[in-house]
Design a protein around this motif. Structure first.
Motif, PDB file in Angstrom:
ATOM      1  N   LYS A   7       0.878  -1.178   0.000  1.00 29.54           N
ATOM      2  CA  LYS A   7       0.000   0.000   0.000  1.00 29.54           C
ATOM      3  C   LYS A   7       0.906   1.215   0.000  1.00 29.54           C
ATOM      4  O   LYS A   7       1.628   1.464   0.958  1.00 29.54           O
ATOM      5  CB  LYS A   7      -0.911   0.040   1.217  1.00 29.54           C
ATOM      6  N   THR A  38      -9.520   2.770   1.930  1.00 36.01           N
ATOM      7  CA  THR A  38      -8.360   2.735   2.817  1.00 36.01           C
ATOM      8  C   THR A  38      -8.711   2.078   4.141  1.00 36.01           C
ATOM      9  O   THR A  38      -7.961   1.226   4.639  1.00 36.01           O
ATOM     10  CB  THR A  38      -7.798   4.157   3.041  1.00 36.01           C
ATOM     11  N   LEU A  42      -6.967  -1.371   5.418  1.00 36.38           N
ATOM     12  CA  LEU A  42      -6.259  -1.443   6.698  1.00 36.38           C
ATOM     13  C   LEU A  42      -6.884  -2.481   7.617  1.00 36.38           C
ATOM     14  O   LEU A  42      -6.193  -3.244   8.288  1.00 36.38           O
ATOM     15  CB  LEU A  42      -6.270  -0.081   7.394  1.00 36.38           C
ATOM     16  N   HIS A  48       0.438  -5.396   9.669  1.00 40.57           N
ATOM     17  CA  HIS A  48       0.965  -4.202   9.000  1.00 40.57           C
ATOM     18  C   HIS A  48       2.485  -4.278   9.047  1.00 40.57           C
ATOM     19  O   HIS A  48       3.072  -4.446  10.115  1.00 40.57           O
ATOM     20  CB  HIS A  48       0.486  -2.930   9.713  1.00 40.57           C
ATOM     21  N   PHE A  69      -9.343   4.994  10.847  1.00 45.72           N
ATOM     22  CA  PHE A  69      -8.083   4.285  10.613  1.00 45.72           C
ATOM     23  C   PHE A  69      -7.385   3.885  11.917  1.00 45.72           C
ATOM     24  O   PHE A  69      -6.518   3.015  11.923  1.00 45.72           O
ATOM     25  CB  PHE A  69      -7.114   5.124   9.781  1.00 45.72           C
ATOM     26  N   MET A  73      -5.098   0.299  12.863  1.00 42.05           N
ATOM     27  CA  MET A  73      -3.672   0.575  13.013  1.00 42.05           C
ATOM     28  C   MET A  73      -3.174   0.201  14.408  1.00 42.05           C
ATOM     29  O   MET A  73      -2.024  -0.202  14.573  1.00 42.05           O
ATOM     30  CB  MET A  73      -3.369   2.040  12.720  1.00 42.05           C
ATOM     31  N   LYS A  78       1.672  -5.568  14.101  1.00 36.23           N
ATOM     32  CA  LYS A  78       2.600  -4.819  13.255  1.00 36.23           C
ATOM     33  C   LYS A  78       3.975  -5.489  13.312  1.00 36.23           C
ATOM     34  O   LYS A  78       4.358  -6.003  14.357  1.00 36.23           O
ATOM     35  CB  LYS A  78       2.694  -3.374  13.740  1.00 36.23           C
ATOM     36  N   HIS A 119       3.471  -1.092   4.122  1.00 37.56           N
ATOM     37  CA  HIS A 119       3.218   0.351   3.966  1.00 37.56           C
ATOM     38  C   HIS A 119       4.480   1.018   3.446  1.00 37.56           C
ATOM     39  O   HIS A 119       5.562   0.797   3.947  1.00 37.56           O
ATOM     40  CB  HIS A 119       2.840   0.974   5.310  1.00 37.56           C
TER      41      HIS A 119
END
Length: 121
Positions: A7, A38, A42, A48, A69, A73, A78, A119
């Motif tokens: 992305k 988006t 996500l 991520h 978002f 997130m 992550k 990302h």
């Protein structure tokens, strides 16, 4: 096996970032459809993936953020790729050091939920 998705925010004329690295332009003029896409992208990620520079900026911003978002997130795992980062305090974050290709292959094999969302570029 999970797939890897990149992305990357880029304008139609190929603009990625100014010399100073600011990102204010990314959301400028975003349509409702673009914001929905988006948020969905996500939210459906299994993890991520980012580098240490992106991590530093986002770890300072997302934990206190609100809006559509913020939840994906903050809640979705992550992975930060760095050979120099010693710790990661943002919740659900692990550090992957060493060979990038090997780490991605391992992550793809380990995950069956969603996709790996890289990302940046």
């Amino acid at each position: 096996m999970a797939s890897l998705v990149l992305k990357m925010s880029v304008s139609l004329d190929g603009y990625v970032a100014p010399i100073d690295g600011s990102t204010d332009w990314i959301a400028a003029g975003r349509s409702d459809d673009g914001a929905s896409w988006t948020a969905e992208t996500l939210s459906n990620a299994g993890a991520h993936l980012m580098g240490a520079t992106t991590y530093a900026g986002w770890a300072a911003y997302w934990p206190g953020a609100s809006g559509p978002f913020a939840k994906p997130m903050n809640e979705i795992p992550k992975v930060v790729f760095s050979d120099s980062l010693a710790s990661a305090d943002w919740g659900e974050t692990t550090i992957a050091a060493g060979d990038l290709a090997e780490a991605i292959t391992r992550l793809k094999q380990e995950r069956s939920d969603g996709y790996l969302l890289a990302h940046g570029g």
